[in-house]
Design a protein around this motif. Structure first.
Motif, PDB file in Angstrom:
ATOM      1  N   ALA A 127       5.522  -6.823 -11.854  1.00  0.00           N
ATOM      2  CA  ALA A 127       6.043  -7.475 -10.650  1.00  0.00           C
ATOM      3  C   ALA A 127       5.022  -8.514 -10.197  1.00  0.00           C
ATOM      4  CB  ALA A 127       6.269  -6.454  -9.544  1.00  0.00           C
ATOM      5  N   TYR A 128       5.496  -9.748 -10.043  1.00  0.00           N
ATOM      6  CA  TYR A 128       4.618 -10.837  -9.637  1.00  0.00           C
ATOM      7  C   TYR A 128       4.889 -11.207  -8.171  1.00  0.00           C
ATOM      8  CZ  TYR A 128       3.830 -11.166 -14.657  1.00  0.00           C
ATOM      9  OH  TYR A 128       3.509 -10.873 -15.959  1.00  0.00           O
ATOM     10  N   THR A 129       4.108 -12.114  -7.657  1.00  0.00           N
ATOM     11  CA  THR A 129       4.223 -12.508  -6.251  1.00  0.00           C
ATOM     12  C   THR A 129       5.643 -12.930  -5.894  1.00  0.00           C
ATOM     13  OG1 THR A 129       1.913 -13.249  -6.269  1.00  0.00           O
ATOM     14  CG2 THR A 129       3.317 -14.046  -4.476  1.00  0.00           C
ATOM     15  N   GLU A 130       6.273 -13.727  -6.761  1.00  0.00           N
ATOM     16  CA  GLU A 130       7.638 -14.187  -6.507  1.00  0.00           C
ATOM     17  C   GLU A 130       8.606 -13.010  -6.373  1.00  0.00           C
ATOM     18  OE1 GLU A 130      11.247 -16.723  -8.664  1.00  0.00           O
ATOM     19  OE2 GLU A 130       9.309 -16.506  -9.671  1.00  0.00           O
ATOM     20  N   ASP A 131       8.414 -11.997  -7.220  1.00  0.00           N
ATOM     21  CA  ASP A 131       9.282 -10.815  -7.182  1.00  0.00           C
ATOM     22  C   ASP A 131       9.164 -10.080  -5.845  1.00  0.00           C
ATOM     23  OD1 ASP A 131      10.061 -11.163  -9.937  1.00  0.00           O
ATOM     24  OD2 ASP A 131       8.110 -10.358 -10.500  1.00  0.00           O
ATOM     25  N   LEU A 132       7.946  -9.950  -5.368  1.00  0.00           N
ATOM     26  CA  LEU A 132       7.714  -9.240  -4.103  1.00  0.00           C
ATOM     27  C   LEU A 132       8.198 -10.063  -2.911  1.00  0.00           C
ATOM     28  CD1 LEU A 132       4.155  -7.707  -4.683  1.00  0.00           C
ATOM     29  CD2 LEU A 132       6.384  -6.827  -5.363  1.00  0.00           C
ATOM     30  N   ASN A 133       8.035 -11.370  -2.993  1.00  0.00           N
ATOM     31  CA  ASN A 133       8.449 -12.232  -1.878  1.00  0.00           C
ATOM     32  C   ASN A 133       9.964 -12.234  -1.673  1.00  0.00           C
ATOM     33  OD1 ASN A 133       5.865 -12.912  -1.195  1.00  0.00           O
ATOM     34  ND2 ASN A 133       5.862 -14.876  -2.262  1.00  0.00           N
ATOM     35  N   ILE A 134      10.713 -12.025  -2.763  1.00  0.00           N
ATOM     36  CA  ILE A 134      12.174 -11.945  -2.663  1.00  0.00           C
ATOM     37  C   ILE A 134      12.565 -10.840  -1.682  1.00  0.00           C
ATOM     38  CG2 ILE A 134      14.265 -11.219  -3.907  1.00  0.00           C
ATOM     39  CD1 ILE A 134      13.592 -14.063  -4.520  1.00  0.00           C
ATOM     40  N   LEU A 135      11.840  -9.716  -1.731  1.00  0.00           N
ATOM     41  CA  LEU A 135      12.103  -8.600  -0.813  1.00  0.00           C
ATOM     42  C   LEU A 135      11.484  -8.866   0.556  1.00  0.00           C
ATOM     43  CD1 LEU A 135      12.081  -7.258  -3.846  1.00  0.00           C
ATOM     44  CD2 LEU A 135      12.136  -5.128  -2.549  1.00  0.00           C
ATOM     45  N   ALA A 136      10.228  -9.294   0.547  1.00  0.00           N
ATOM     46  CA  ALA A 136       9.498  -9.500   1.815  1.00  0.00           C
ATOM     47  C   ALA A 136      10.183 -10.544   2.699  1.00  0.00           C
ATOM     48  CB  ALA A 136       8.065  -9.929   1.520  1.00  0.00           C
ATOM     49  N   ASP A 137      10.700 -11.614   2.081  1.00  0.00           N
ATOM     50  CA  ASP A 137      11.367 -12.673   2.846  1.00  0.00           C
ATOM     51  C   ASP A 137      12.660 -12.187   3.500  1.00  0.00           C
ATOM     52  OD1 ASP A 137       9.369 -14.374   2.106  1.00  0.00           O
ATOM     53  OD2 ASP A 137      10.524 -15.436   0.564  1.00  0.00           O
ATOM     54  N   ARG A 138      13.182 -11.062   3.028  1.00  0.00           N
ATOM     55  CA  ARG A 138      14.422 -10.495   3.583  1.00  0.00           C
ATOM     56  C   ARG A 138      14.150  -9.295   4.480  1.00  0.00           C
ATOM     57  NH1 ARG A 138      15.061 -13.377  -0.621  1.00  0.00           N
ATOM     58  NH2 ARG A 138      17.018 -14.443  -1.125  1.00  0.00           N
TER      59      ARG A 138
END
Length: 221
Positions: A127-138
């Motif tokens: 899991a990379y930063t982009e993957d985590l941000n998809i959840l965090a941004d929501r």
């Protein structure tokens, strides 16, 4: 005057009736076209038309008990299948993701994107930063969930993700941890006014599809 008024009223009703019929035909034909495409895709993925039809029936049944549309659930199921999930595992994972999304008020289009990213993590193994941000941004606290899981700070989690050191196992454990606290959220959302309206819209679209099934077959011919 009375006769003229009656004639005008009748013409108005006929005009509205034609418009209503045209709307049903448009929705129904579009529904059947999407259903046909989905059946072809699932036949390719599963290897037989019988399995494809069974899968579509399960998707329809699953969608009916959620605040999400059949088409949305269908797309999410395809992402999970491509990530290696099969049979019950697809729907168990959809339930987990759906509960988590519903608990944090994630809308369907965002949940579809979230599922795509989740599937991508499974395929990549990391899991990379982009993957985590998809959840965090929501609004899903994935960074904190991973930090709690590993026993480090959020800053360290961000560093691990940026360096490609965050494995899918750690990511999945954090997702599972959040899922235990959000179980049943999707069912609860489906019973809200908005959830019931979503189900009603789905059902009316299906009815339009059934009404125009012969028309669609004729058009295809």
């Amino acid at each position: 005057v009375k006769k003229v008024a009656t004639a005008i009223a009748g013409a108005f009703v006929v005009k509205k009736g034609i418009a209503f019929g045209a709307a049903i035909a448009k929705v129904g034909v579009e529904y059947n076209a999407l259903k046909e495409q989905s059946k072809v895709t699932w036949t390719t993925l599963l290897g037989s038309q019988a399995q494809a039809i069974s899968q579509l029936e399960r998707i329809e049944k699953f969608a009916a008990s959620t605040p999400f549309s059949k088409m949305g659930v269908d797309q999410m199921a395809k992402y999970l299948h491509n990530a290696g999930y099969e049979g019950d595992a697809v729907f168990d994972t959809l339930t987990k993701i759906g509960d988590m999304g519903s608990a944090f008020g994630v809308q369907e289009d965002s949940l579809v994107e979230l599922t795509r990213q989740f599937s991508q993590v499974q395929q990549a193994g990391y899991a990379y930063t982009e993957d985590l941000n998809i959840l965090a941004d929501r609004g899903i606290p994935i960074y904190q969930a991973i930090a709690d899981q590993v026993g480090v700070t959020v800053a360290e989690v961000k560093k691990m993700a940026s360096e490609g050191k965050l494995t899918a196992d750690i990511y999945n454990a954090a997702i599972d941890s959040m899922a235990t606290t959000t179980a049943g959220a999707m069912e609860a959302q489906s019973k809200t006014f908005k959830g019931r309206m979503s189900t009603l819209k789905d059902n009316l679209t299906t009815v339009a599809g059934l009404i125009t099934e012969k028309l669609f077959t004729a058009l295809s011919g």
